[in-house]
Every structure is written in structure tokens, then in C-alpha cells.
Design an enzyme around this catalytic site. Structure first.
Site, mmCIF file in Angstrom:
data_model
loop_
_atom_site.group_PDB
_atom_site.id
_atom_site.type_symbol
_atom_site.label_atom_id
_atom_site.label_comp_id
_atom_site.label_asym_id
_atom_site.label_seq_id
_atom_site.Cartn_x
_atom_site.Cartn_y
_atom_site.Cartn_z
ATOM 1 N N GLU A 158 0.845 -1.194 0.000
ATOM 2 C CA GLU A 158 0.000 0.000 0.000
ATOM 3 C C GLU A 158 0.879 1.243 0.000
ATOM 4 O OE1 GLU A 158 -2.497 -0.441 3.460
ATOM 5 O OE2 GLU A 158 -3.565 -2.162 2.608
ATOM 6 N N HIS A 199 -7.737 1.188 2.328
ATOM 7 C CA HIS A 199 -7.544 0.711 3.709
ATOM 8 C C HIS A 199 -8.248 1.628 4.721
ATOM 9 C CE1 HIS A 199 -4.655 -1.810 6.389
ATOM 10 N NE2 HIS A 199 -5.811 -1.600 6.975
HETATM 11 P P1 NAI Z 1 -9.631 -11.094 15.722
HETATM 12 O O1 NAI Z 1 -8.266 -11.501 16.107
HETATM 13 O O2 NAI Z 1 -10.612 -10.738 16.765
HETATM 14 O O3 NAI Z 1 -10.278 -12.236 14.811
HETATM 15 C C1 NAI Z 1 -9.587 -12.982 13.864
HETATM 16 C C2 NAI Z 1 -10.224 -14.353 13.804
HETATM 17 O O4 NAI Z 1 -9.707 -15.030 12.698
HETATM 18 C C3 NAI Z 1 -9.921 -15.212 15.019
HETATM 19 O O5 NAI Z 1 -11.107 -15.730 15.540
HETATM 20 C C4 NAI Z 1 -9.013 -16.308 14.461
HETATM 21 O O6 NAI Z 1 -9.147 -17.528 15.151
HETATM 22 C C5 NAI Z 1 -9.499 -16.388 13.053
HETATM 23 N N1 NAI Z 1 -8.557 -16.975 12.113
HETATM 24 C C6 NAI Z 1 -7.233 -16.744 12.003
HETATM 25 N N2 NAI Z 1 -6.725 -17.437 10.963
HETATM 26 C C7 NAI Z 1 -7.763 -18.106 10.403
HETATM 27 C C8 NAI Z 1 -7.866 -18.979 9.313
HETATM 28 N N3 NAI Z 1 -6.812 -19.264 8.593
HETATM 29 N N4 NAI Z 1 -9.065 -19.494 9.026
HETATM 30 C C9 NAI Z 1 -10.151 -19.187 9.781
HETATM 31 N N5 NAI Z 1 -10.111 -18.378 10.842
HETATM 32 C C10 NAI Z 1 -8.926 -17.824 11.138
HETATM 33 O O7 NAI Z 1 -9.432 -9.876 14.704
HETATM 34 P P2 NAI Z 1 -10.493 -8.754 14.317
HETATM 35 O O8 NAI Z 1 -10.409 -7.622 15.253
HETATM 36 O O9 NAI Z 1 -11.800 -9.381 14.068
HETATM 37 O O10 NAI Z 1 -9.865 -8.265 12.927
HETATM 38 C C11 NAI Z 1 -9.884 -9.109 11.785
HETATM 39 C C12 NAI Z 1 -8.971 -8.578 10.710
HETATM 40 O O11 NAI Z 1 -9.391 -7.287 10.284
HETATM 41 C C13 NAI Z 1 -7.530 -8.417 11.140
HETATM 42 O O12 NAI Z 1 -6.689 -8.931 10.135
HETATM 43 C C14 NAI Z 1 -7.337 -6.926 11.220
HETATM 44 O O13 NAI Z 1 -6.010 -6.564 10.966
HETATM 45 C C15 NAI Z 1 -8.257 -6.438 10.137
HETATM 46 N N6 NAI Z 1 -8.708 -5.045 10.295
HETATM 47 C C16 NAI Z 1 -8.778 -4.277 9.171
HETATM 48 C C17 NAI Z 1 -9.181 -2.968 9.255
HETATM 49 C C18 NAI Z 1 -9.304 -2.139 8.027
HETATM 50 O O14 NAI Z 1 -9.173 -0.913 8.108
HETATM 51 N N7 NAI Z 1 -9.571 -2.725 6.896
HETATM 52 C C19 NAI Z 1 -9.488 -2.326 10.537
HETATM 53 C C20 NAI Z 1 -9.488 -3.266 11.636
HETATM 54 C C21 NAI Z 1 -9.083 -4.563 11.517
#
Ligand code: NAI
Length: 626
Positions: free
Chosen positions: A486, A509
Site C-alpha cells: 500500500e 484501507h
Molecule cells: P480477531 O483476532 O478478533 O479475529 C480474527 C479471527 O480469525 C480469530 O477468531 C481467528 O481464530 C481467526 N482466524 C485466524 N486465521 C484463520 C484462518 N486461517 N481461518 C479461519 N479463521 C482464522 O481480529 P479482528 O479484530 O476481528 O480483525 C480481523 C482482521 O481485520 C484483522 O486482520 C485486522 O487486521 C483487520 N482489520 C482491518 C481494518 C481495516 O481498516 N480494513 C481495521 C481493523 C481490523
């Protein structure tokens, strides 16, 4: 305490937060104009611009105070004791023999107020009000030196105290005690009011009484003065965070952008808390000189930009805001699911070109459609609830065991989810194993005509494979908010082959970028940091074992961070036993590399105990909260 220091304290706007005469003016029935005139005279006198006796006479005449109002005035003053004096009540009472109150306010009200702080009535040197036969104040005992300009210096000289004298006050007349040579130190007290002339003249500024005690060497009897904690905030951190730190009394420096490693290393030398966002790289080198650093606040979600191991090694706790923008991402994902199912990206492009294409072809409602959520964490779960409320059927796949919310159904495999969903949205975390989680093979398993979203991390999806799916029209559309590479700054050109596709909805993003999320991040991270400084609580820390602590009541709290090797707790307790310290509570938690021990002990212990604990091998950090 240092044996030969005596404290001389002012009363109005120092021991209490107000000016006695102004408070009295609020109590007597009088017009706002009268109160305004009294305040003006006070300010002129305080700044040394009006002679003292005429100021006092004029104000008393304006006031027309009756004896009956004194009890009320005393009660109001008692409720307005300055916080840093109130919190050091125990110190004041224990050292009352060395403390004198020298004030131009009136002994009839000052004595009952300072007695509640444990100070001595016979150490109050104040003016005496006189009353006429009907009970109205008609003047002062004008023979009292305090009724004249240089009265305070005369009183202090006459006290003939056998040691160094430190004067604490907000006004010019307090500074004059020092200027006249009657005291060796003067602290311009700024907790309640800041008088420019006095601050300019004074060598020492005391934003609280804690600072006076600390500077005079009364360590151990008081709280560490918060004005000595420097907070450095980079990258435009939200104003609410700045306000929270300032409210605590910390000194805050805000810098609009980020700093490079060398600049950072220089700045960090005297900083206790640093707040950054995603652009500042907190490397081992940048941290090398940060000997006072206690905590890092990542005012964002990710902490990849921080060398967490180096922080651990220095005993520095790191906090971030893992949930503050969850809702923002969910709302954008929902909106995008609707837009993609209605083929809006293509329609928008056509409209831009002036093409009117009113048709229902391939456009569908989301109601009754199946949403497949990959990664059922904070975002995935909240999206699940909101999508159901729109009438979608939700299934999810997560590698961890997760409780299904509402009517959501867990899929046995990623393939099952891909094969049965009308919309697939990815919300997994950024662990390295997730690189290429969704590629050619996975897209091939998705239903023809379905839509795809990635708002998680750029490396999780193979965008070349996605390009083929969109270009061929096999997938109806896709929304992508995160990319493997990015632009680093706004304005830098964004190059990507997906840009040319009408059914690709690309965003820079911004999934979590809302005003609400920024505000929440500011509030959340600053509150975690303040809690850590004030209580040692490490709840929500990224790199410290999580300990939620009760408030320390009547105790000093020893906070010890060490490498996680066996026997450290035993060493701490041996030291405590050897010094006869009485333990009121103890909490221990360890994680892979570090251990965290909190011990609340009775206040009477020796400095030698602290030295012994500090010297325990493998100690990374040791601090005392009192
Ligand atoms: P979180 O850590 O609460 O949830 C992630 C979930 O994914 C967990 O339950 C984990 O067990 C599961 N997981 C990990 N690898 C997996 C796989 N290979 N297959 C299935 N499940 C899997 O994270 P949260 O807060 O829900 O955030 C999710 C994503 O969103 C993160 O990557 C974060 O960086 C991204 N994000 C993006 C933003 C944006 O501006 N686009 C803003 C905030 C978060």
C-alpha cells in the site's frame, strides 16, 4: 524527611482552590458587578499591580460581610481544598510541626479549614477580621503585619525557623518572601491558577504539592509528581487522548508526523509514555536510550511497527486498541455486500461515463442470501449479528473454537463455506500462515455469481487469482480494502491491475477509518496507559501478562517486571521478609518471556528494601506506586 526544611504555605488559591474573598462574595447577596469588581482587585493585587492594603480595604467594603455567614464560608472552603494537598493529608498531619500557613486571608476562617488537614492552629499566621456592633465586618486588625504589602516576609523572618525555608504560593506576595531573603526557596504553585508575573519570577514551578515534596526530597511519603511524567504523542493522536493525559497532570508534547529512528532515540531519553500510530517504527535502536520509558501506546490496531521483544526486554508495556474500530469495519463490509449484490460498482462507472443502464440484471437483495464469514473474531462476530438483522443467513469458518451467535451456523471446513455462500467475506488476523489463504483453488470453489470481500490483511488473498475471477465474470464483484503493498503516504499513486475492472470496489484501507473509531482509539488507549501508570494494571496489554488489580488502599505498591526464570517471586519475598515488610496483597502472572509481580505493602519500610529488590538478578524494571 529532610530534617532541616520548613514549609511555608499560602492559603488562597494554594491550600484551597479559591480566593476566600471571592467565595465570600458568592455567599453574600450581591450583584454580579460587585463580584466582578472584587475579582479584578484580587488579580491586580496578586500580580503586584496594586498595593495590598488598599486592595484589601476596597474589597472588604464592597463585600459587606456578616458574622453569620462565616460557618457557611468555612464549610465551602473545606470542600475546596486543593486536590494535591488533600491527597497528602497524612504527610501534612505527620509534619505539622514544620509547616506554617502564612496568608492575608482571615484567621477566623483559615484555622478551621487547615485543621481538617491536620495542620496546627498556632502555625496559622493570618489577618484578623473586626466587626461592628451589628456583626458586619468593618475592617481588620491593621496592626497585623499581614495587612500590609511586605507583611508575609516580616512574619516569616520573625518565625526564626531553624533551617531552610521553602515557600509555596501562587501570588506575588508569596514570591516577595523569597525576594526579601526571608526564605531560601519559592515554588510558584500553579495547580489552581497560573499568574504570569509570578511564574516568570520564580525559579521553581509546582503544578502540584507532590512536586514540592519531591523536589524538597520528601520521597516515599507522597505520590510521584505526575508533572514529571512526560508523554510524547506522534502522528496526530486524537485530542481526547491529549486531554486525558493533561487531566492527569502529565506534561504532553504532540508532534504532527512521525519521527525517524535517530530523532526518536533522542526524544525518548526523558519520555515516560510514547503514543504512536502505524507510521512510527519503534525499533530496538530507537528504544535503546529510553531509560525512563514505562509504556507505549499504539493508537491503532496493529503493533507490527513496534519491536515488542525489545519493549519486553526493557520492561516496557505496550497497549493498543484492538476493538475500537470493529464497528466501523463491520458497517463498511455490510454496505459493500449490498453494493456488490446490486452490481453498483459497474453502474457507478457507467454513470461516470454518461451511460444510463437501468436494468435489474444480476442485481439481488441480500435478504435470504447466505453470507460466509471467514474468521469469526471481533469483526466477524459483529458482522454476523448485523447481517442476520438484514435477513441474511450466516455461516462462518474459524480455526479456533467459537460460539455461534444468533442463528449463525459453523461450517466444518473453509471449502464448505466457499461452496455454499452467496457472499464470502474474510476477517482473519494477519498471522504469517494466512498468506495466500484465498487463492485460485479457493476462488474456484466459490459459487458462480457470488461476491467476495477482503477487509482483513493484504497478504491473505491472491489478488492475481481474484483478478481472473472478476475479469471472467465468474464472480459478480469484489470489494478490497487492503493490499499486499500500500502507498505509504496519501497522494502517492496507487497502482494495481484491479483498478481497471468495473466490478472491483477498491478502497484505500479505510475499513476502520471513521471519526468515531479515532475518538474511541484515543480514549481507549489513553485510559489503558493511565491505568497502567496509576495502578500497574496490564489488562489489554499486547506484551505483558494481563493483571487486573484492585486499587491500593493505604499501601505502597511494588511493581516488578522480570525475565521469566524460576525463583524470582521467592527472591522478592525473601527481601520483603528480611526487611520486615508487611505484605497486604500480592499478584503474580507470567508469560513466555516475562513475569510480572505486584506486591502491596505497608507504608513503613526502608529505602534499603527497594534497593534489594532492584538488585534481584533478572529484574527488567522495578517501580513503586505510592
Ligand atoms: P480477531 O483476532 O478478533 O479475529 C480474527 C479471527 O480469525 C480469530 O477468531 C481467528 O481464530 C481467526 N482466524 C485466524 N486465521 C484463520 C484462518 N486461517 N481461518 C479461519 N479463521 C482464522 O481480529 P479482528 O479484530 O476481528 O480483525 C480481523 C482482521 O481485520 C484483522 O486482520 C485486522 O487486521 C483487520 N482489520 C482491518 C481494518 C481495516 O481498516 N480494513 C481495521 C481493523 C481490523
Amino acid at each position: 524527611m529532610p530534617a532541616d526544611i520548613f514549609l511555608v504555605l499560602d492559603f488562597d488559591s494554594t491550600l484551597v482552590r479559591v480566593e476566600t474573598l471571592e467565595l465570600a462574595a458568592e455567599l453574600v447577596a450581591g450583584d454580579a458587578g460587585m463580584r466582578e469588581r472584587i475579582k479584578k482587585i484580587t488579580d491586580q493585587a496578586m500580580a503586584g499591580r496594586m498595593d495590598f492594603r488598599s486592595a484589601l480595604t476596597q474589597r472588604l467594603q464592597l463585600l459587606h460581610l456578616h458574622l453569620d455567614l462565616l460557618p457557611k464560608l468555612i464549610a465551602r472552603l473545606q470542600s475546596k481544598i486543593t486536590p494535591s494537598f488533600a491527597s497528602n493529608r497524612a504527610f501534612l498531619a505527620a509534619n505539622a510541626d514544620r509547616i506554617h500557613v502564612v496568608t492575608s486571608a482571615f484567621q477566623q476562617v483559615v484555622i478551621p479549614v487547615v485543621e481538617t488537614l491536620g495542620l496546627r492552629a498556632d502555625h496559622v499566621h493570618a489577618n484578623t477580621l473586626t466587626f461592628d456592633s451589628t456583626g458586619y465586618v468593618n475592617g481588620l486588625d491593621w496592626n497585623n503585619p499581614l495587612s500590609a504589602d511586605d507583611g508575609k516576609a516580616k512574619i516569616v523572618t520573625a518565625l526564626n525557623l531553624p533551617g531552610e525555608i521553602a515557600v509555596v504560593g501562587d501570588g506575588w506576595s508569596d514570591y516577595e518572601i523569597f525576594r526579601a531573603g526571608a526564605a531560601q526557596r519559592f515554588y510558584a504553585f500553579t495547580e489552581n491558577v497560573q499568574r504570569k508575573e509570578v511564574i516568570k519570577a520564580a525559579k521553581n514551578i509546582a503544578p502540584s504539592f507532590d512536586e514540592v515534596l519531591y523536589d524538597c526530597g520528601f520521597r516515599g511519603a507522597l505520590s510521584y509528581p505526575k508533572n514529571r511524567l512526560k508523554v510524547l504523542l506522534l502522528e496526530n493522536i486524537h485530542a481526547d487522548a491529549v486531554a486525558a493525559f493533561e487531566q492527569e497532570g502529565y506534561v504532553v508534547e504532540s508532534v504532527a508526523g512521525s519521527l525517524d529512528e535517530t530523532q526518536l532515540a533522542k526524544k525518548l531519553m526523558d519520555v515516560a509514555i510514547i503514543g504512536i500510530r502505524s507510521k512510527t517504527q519503534l525499533t530496538e535502536q530507537a528504544l535503546a536510550s529510553a531509560s525512563r520509558l514505562l509504556a507505549v501506546g499504539a493508537f491503532c490496531i496493529g503493533t507490527n511497527q513496534i519491536d515488542l521483544a525489545a519493549c519486553e526486554h526493557k520492561g516496557v508495556a505496550v497497549f493498543n486498541a484492538p476493538f475500537s474500530n470493529t464497528r466501523s469495519v463491520v458497517e463498511l463490509a455490510l454496505a459493500e455486500i449490498i453494493l456488490l449484490m446490486r452490481c453498483i460498482p459497474e453502474k457507478l462507472r457507467l454513470m461516470d461515463q454518461g451511460v444510463w443502464d437501468k436494468s435489474a440484471k444480476a442485481a439481488s437483495e441480500v435478504r435470504g442470501k447466505r453470507l460466509g464469514i471467514v474468521g469469526y473474531g471481533n469483526i466477524g462476530m459483529q458482522l454476523s449479528v448485523l447481517a442476520e438483522s438484514l435477513g441474511m443467513e450466516v455461516c462462518f469458518y474459524d480455526i479456533a473454537e467459537k460460539l455461534a451467535l444468533g442463528r449463525a451456523r459453523k461450517c466444518a471446513s473453509l471449502d464448505e463455506l466457499l461452496e455454499t455462500s452467496d457472499a464470502v467475506t474474510v476477517h482473519v488476523d494477519g498471522r504469517p500462515e494466512n498468506a495466500g489463504l484465498i487463492g485460485t483453488r479457493e476462488f474456484a470453489r466459490m459459487r458462480a455469481g457470488s461476491v467476495f470481500l477482503n477487509l482483513s490483511r493484504g497478504h491473505v488473498v491472491d489478488l492475481e487469482a481474484l483478478h481472473q475471477q472478476l475479469d471472467s465474470g465468474r464472480l459478480r464483484g469484489a470489494a478490497v480494502d487492503v493490499f499486499p503493498e500500500e502507498p505509504r503516504v496519501n497522494g502517492e499513486t496507487f497502482e494495481h491491475t484491479l483498478r481497471s475492472l468495473p466490478n472491483a470496489l477498491l478502497t484505500p484501507h479505510i475499513g476502520g477509518s471513521t471519526l468515531e473509531a479515532q475518538q474511541d482509539i484515543g480514549r481507549f488507549v489513553s485510559s489503558r496507559l493511565i491505568d497502567f501508570i496509576n495502578t500497574g494494571s496490564t489488562e489489554n496489554s499486547v506484551n505483558f501478562p494481563a493483571l487486573r488489580l484492585p486499587p491500593q488502599a493505604e499501601a505502597h505498591r511494588l511493581i516488578h517486571v522480570h525475565e521469566n526464570v524460576p525463583g524470582i517471586l521467592a527472591h522478592i519475598n525473601q527481601a520483603l521478609a528480611a526487611h520486615g515488610a508487611n505484605i497486604l496483597g500480592q499478584y503474580l502472572k507470567t508469560q513466555e518471556r516475562i513475569g510480572y509481580v505486584i506486591t502491596d505493602i505497608n507504608r513503613n519500610y526502608s529505602e534499603a528494601l527497594l534497593e534489594d529488590i532492584r538488585r534481584i538478578p533478572h529484574t527488567l524494571r522495578f517501580r513503586v506506586l505510592y
